[in-house]
Design a protein around this motif. Sequence first.
Motif, PDB file in Angstrom:
ATOM      1  N   PRO A 235       0.874  -1.002   0.390  1.00  0.00           N
ATOM      2  CA  PRO A 235      -0.382  -0.286  -0.233  1.00  0.00           C
ATOM      3  C   PRO A 235       0.966   1.332  -0.483  1.00  0.00           C
ATOM      4  O   PRO A 235       0.754   2.090  -0.455  1.00  0.00           O
ATOM      5  N   ALA A 236       1.914   1.137   0.208  1.00  0.00           N
ATOM      6  CA  ALA A 236       2.932   2.093   0.389  1.00  0.00           C
ATOM      7  C   ALA A 236       3.231   2.911  -0.095  1.00  0.00           C
ATOM      8  O   ALA A 236       3.398   3.785  -1.220  1.00  0.00           O
ATOM      9  N   MET A 237       4.192   1.791  -1.287  1.00  0.00           N
ATOM     10  CA  MET A 237       4.180   2.173  -3.023  1.00  0.00           C
ATOM     11  C   MET A 237       3.151   2.541  -3.900  1.00  0.00           C
ATOM     12  O   MET A 237       3.072   3.382  -4.544  1.00  0.00           O
ATOM     13  N   LEU A 238       2.169   2.551  -3.193  1.00  0.00           N
ATOM     14  CA  LEU A 238       0.795   2.633  -4.648  1.00  0.00           C
ATOM     15  C   LEU A 238       0.295   4.062  -3.774  1.00  0.00           C
ATOM     16  O   LEU A 238      -0.811   4.363  -4.717  1.00  0.00           O
TER      17      LEU A 238
ATOM     18  N   GLU B 166     -11.007  -2.768  -6.149  1.00  0.00           N
ATOM     19  CA  GLU B 166     -11.235  -1.653  -5.130  1.00  0.00           C
ATOM     20  C   GLU B 166      -9.076  -1.161  -4.540  1.00  0.00           C
ATOM     21  O   GLU B 166      -8.837  -0.062  -4.529  1.00  0.00           O
ATOM     22  N   THR B 167      -8.025  -2.472  -5.271  1.00  0.00           N
ATOM     23  CA  THR B 167      -6.714  -1.558  -4.851  1.00  0.00           C
ATOM     24  C   THR B 167      -6.439  -0.072  -6.065  1.00  0.00           C
ATOM     25  O   THR B 167      -6.225   0.738  -5.959  1.00  0.00           O
ATOM     26  N   CYS B 168      -7.221  -1.084  -6.982  1.00  0.00           N
ATOM     27  CA  CYS B 168      -7.466  -0.071  -8.056  1.00  0.00           C
ATOM     28  C   CYS B 168      -8.064   1.074  -7.433  1.00  0.00           C
ATOM     29  O   CYS B 168      -7.574   2.694  -8.156  1.00  0.00           O
ATOM     30  N   ARG B 169      -9.177   0.900  -7.322  1.00  0.00           N
ATOM     31  CA  ARG B 169      -9.510   2.406  -7.361  1.00  0.00           C
ATOM     32  C   ARG B 169      -9.095   2.986  -5.858  1.00  0.00           C
ATOM     33  O   ARG B 169      -8.722   4.793  -6.143  1.00  0.00           O
ATOM     34  N   LEU B 170      -8.731   2.474  -4.572  1.00  0.00           N
ATOM     35  CA  LEU B 170      -7.766   3.237  -3.638  1.00  0.00           C
ATOM     36  C   LEU B 170      -6.713   4.127  -4.413  1.00  0.00           C
ATOM     37  O   LEU B 170      -5.938   5.123  -4.202  1.00  0.00           O
TER      38      LEU B 170
ATOM     39  N   ILE C 159      -7.388   7.171  -6.055  1.00  0.00           N
ATOM     40  CA  ILE C 159      -7.656   8.190  -5.146  1.00  0.00           C
ATOM     41  C   ILE C 159      -6.203   8.460  -4.547  1.00  0.00           C
ATOM     42  O   ILE C 159      -6.016   9.797  -4.161  1.00  0.00           O
ATOM     43  N   GLY C 160      -5.862   7.221  -3.756  1.00  0.00           N
ATOM     44  CA  GLY C 160      -4.665   7.637  -2.786  1.00  0.00           C
ATOM     45  C   GLY C 160      -4.929   8.376  -1.616  1.00  0.00           C
ATOM     46  O   GLY C 160      -5.575   8.090  -1.039  1.00  0.00           O
ATOM     47  N   THR C 161      -4.531   9.696  -1.401  1.00  0.00           N
ATOM     48  CA  THR C 161      -4.613  10.329  -0.340  1.00  0.00           C
ATOM     49  C   THR C 161      -5.859  11.480  -0.931  1.00  0.00           C
ATOM     50  O   THR C 161      -5.310  12.507   0.844  1.00  0.00           O
ATOM     51  N   GLY C 162      -5.096  11.532  -2.201  1.00  0.00           N
ATOM     52  CA  GLY C 162      -6.406  13.354  -2.015  1.00  0.00           C
ATOM     53  C   GLY C 162      -7.899  12.936  -2.327  1.00  0.00           C
ATOM     54  O   GLY C 162      -8.519  12.405  -1.921  1.00  0.00           O
TER      55      GLY C 162
ATOM     56  N   VAL D  32       4.193  -0.399 -17.224  1.00  0.00           N
ATOM     57  CA  VAL D  32       4.837   0.928 -15.685  1.00  0.00           C
ATOM     58  C   VAL D  32       3.800   1.694 -15.858  1.00  0.00           C
ATOM     59  O   VAL D  32       3.363   2.645 -17.053  1.00  0.00           O
ATOM     60  N   HIS D  33       3.733   2.623 -14.936  1.00  0.00           N
ATOM     61  CA  HIS D  33       2.942   3.193 -14.570  1.00  0.00           C
ATOM     62  C   HIS D  33       4.452   4.669 -14.338  1.00  0.00           C
ATOM     63  O   HIS D  33       4.367   4.918 -13.329  1.00  0.00           O
ATOM     64  N   THR D  34       3.151   5.622 -15.121  1.00  0.00           N
ATOM     65  CA  THR D  34       4.507   7.094 -14.231  1.00  0.00           C
ATOM     66  C   THR D  34       3.202   7.764 -13.560  1.00  0.00           C
ATOM     67  O   THR D  34       2.513   8.608 -14.309  1.00  0.00           O
ATOM     68  N   PHE D  35       3.302   7.773 -12.178  1.00  0.00           N
ATOM     69  CA  PHE D  35       2.356   9.061 -11.207  1.00  0.00           C
ATOM     70  C   PHE D  35       3.276  10.718 -11.251  1.00  0.00           C
ATOM     71  O   PHE D  35       2.099  11.291 -11.481  1.00  0.00           O
ATOM     72  N   SER D  36       4.270  10.650 -10.946  1.00  0.00           N
ATOM     73  CA  SER D  36       4.986  11.421 -11.636  1.00  0.00           C
ATOM     74  C   SER D  36       6.505  11.623 -11.689  1.00  0.00           C
ATOM     75  O   SER D  36       7.179  10.751 -12.077  1.00  0.00           O
TER      76      SER D  36
END
Length: 811
Positions: free
Chosen positions: A291-294, A309-313, A316-319, A347-351
């Motif tokens: 969960p920390a890495m996602l 639900e994992t993908c949904r969380l 959303i992240g913490t925002g 590969v997913h690029t979040f930032s």
Amino acid sequence: MPIVDFFFTSHAPGLIVLAATICLISSYACIGLLRHAHRSTGRMRNVWTMVAALAVGFGIWATHFVAVLAFRPGFTLNYDLWLTALSLLIAILVCGAGIAMAIRGTSAQDRFLGGAVVGVAISSMHYAGIAALIMGGSLDWNPALVATSIIAGISLGGLAFVTGMGGSLRRVVGGALLLTLAICAMHFTAMAAADFSRCFPLSVSGELDGFWLSIALTFISILLLALALGSSVLDEADRRRTARERERELRDAEQISAVTNKLGLAMTHMAQGLALYDAQGRMQLHNQRFPAMLGIDPGADLSGISFRETCRLTIIGTGEIPADLDERLTNVLDNHMPLIERGGDIVHTFSEDRVLQVSHSPIGNGSWVTTVDDVTERHRSQRAIAHLARHDGLTGLPNRARFNESFDWALAKAIENGEQLAVIAVDLDHFKEINDSHGHAAGDLVLKTLAARLNGLLREGEVVARLGGDEFAALKIFSSMDALRDFLVRIEATLTRRVESDGLTVALGGSIGVAVYPDDGRELSKLMSNADLAMYRAKAEFDRRICYYEHDMDEQARQRRDIARDLWTAVENNGFSLAYQVQKSVASGEITGYEVLLRWNRPGHGNVSPAEFIPIAEECGAISAIGVWVLKMACLEAASWPEPCKIAVNVSGIQLAQIDLIDTVRNSLFMSGLAPHRLELEVTETSIIGDKNRALHILRQIKAMGVSIAIDDFGTGYSSLDTLRSFPFDKIKIDRSFMNEVESDEQSKAIVRAILALGRSLSVPVLAEGVETREQLDVLRKEGCTEAQGFLLGRPGAIDWNDRLEPGLRA
């Protein structure tokens, strides 16, 4: 007290002891077999249940009849065969039922109930056995003692099973003793309850006398002893097997605990995030990193949640919840579900600081393992490598590969919009001098500063790249010449700005060549070649910094390439010749030597001036081979002359930069046999300044052979007094440009006078070149010049040994 009195007064002690022994043996065998049957499973449990029922049934029956044999009612007792057999069958079957109940029970109550049934079997068998006695009269019963006997058998039997089915050997013995007590207490209490005083013996057919009964009891006793021993062996084997199983279980438990601890530590400290999903897509296991890495809240309970639900969380992240959550979630699932089925990664690029690689590995039963790797550094390194592959490492500008890609893009855009494309070549002026004077660090600083300035002036449709060294290139998409000229003016202004840093001040300059698509070419290579031609024209013309390509430049370039090719052919085929121009004393007119001049009769073109082909030879690299040939041939020819005249051979700057020049001079002298003092090498100060220390080292080595060194074209280069001070030249040659107006121009005369005065002060002879009039010769004679050469004294050509003195030069 009646029971105790009856026990001691009405029985034979020996048979009583035998009955008790049989009872104890059978009870021990029963408890042991009962425990073994309890540990067995399936069909073997039924087998051991029957064996235990036989052991206790026979034991109860044998105990009863041995005790009856020990009873002394006052007459001989006989037994009914069938009732006696029925009593045995009752003991076996009812005991079997009680044992089966105890074995299959799960609690102490179930075991007590099974033992109570065995107590019922004891009572039933006893009273059936009493009924088998053949005697006359009437048998009276004491109801209280009858009830006591039944209760004693049932209660003690239940306690015996509860105790005997425990874990230790002590409990086995205790259970056997309690069962023995149950049998004996029931039997003797029941016997005491019977009054045989009104009974008398009878004799009937089908009776069983005591002899055969003793035989049967003996057989049963042996069988019971064997069963007891067997149960003891089985119980010991069971105990050992149980101990081994317990030891193995403990060992397995320790191993499982150790593996579990290691697995927990590994999952806790592993760099990857890991999760296990079942066939329904529900999370069964995950580590803390997952969960920390996602970016999921670490406090969230993820047990049993679906992959969706994992993908949904994760989204959303913490925002806050995004407005397009459903659409994004659908896209993510569409990307991941095929990978979950067949395995793979994405590969997913979040930032910029968070790039994750998610891998799915199917297990085979519909479940799968998902791992998450942080590949941010690897992704950043790959981007850096890709950037370096297409950009210059020093300046950060696009390199040649990137410039080629930019040209394709710019050309497509220009064609699409109906515009033109300019390819611009830029070269810094005197950049080598910056490196030589201030060091390469200063040169790098200049390049980086210039690159930053060029990059800062760019607008849409403009590109600047560094192709190497001090060579830059640019692209400009334009629709009007004013736009192109504005771009060129901005580049020129950038090139002329000074670079100042940490006390260093460098004045820049550069030359710019421009070629335009499609007029000047349609391919990048052609446009770059034409832009380079224009840039070299700008570099050659001191009053122009920007030069546009003209078609005649191609012809000039082609001619230079043809000359270069023919020069190499002439080197290979000895296509050159030597001419000699006489050098004479100004005072006496005597010949002091000859200057060796190179001549080239180019096939199909005639004689070519050295001023035309020497620069091309220097560009194409042929000058070194030509210089070696000139030096060798001049020494060979001079060595064959009838008089030992001195020869002067010119050495180019390229030759002077090569340490091989020392060996070339030495070998030429050796092969020709020419005396070293007859050879003079002429060098220009410009060729020395390029690498002064190296050049002076080479000249000192040559001078040590006895060869003279003259500085040529003095006054046109740096004219550095430090050069004259650093090396003791044997002669100074005044350039011909000062002799053109020396007889009429006071400034030229003053320069010549100054050089001659310098030579006298240094005790170095001075030779004036380009003397073409007698007036010029008179000036040189008046000013005290040592030697002269020129058309007045003799034109270059072959030497006429019959007339080596001009009449006009005689004293």
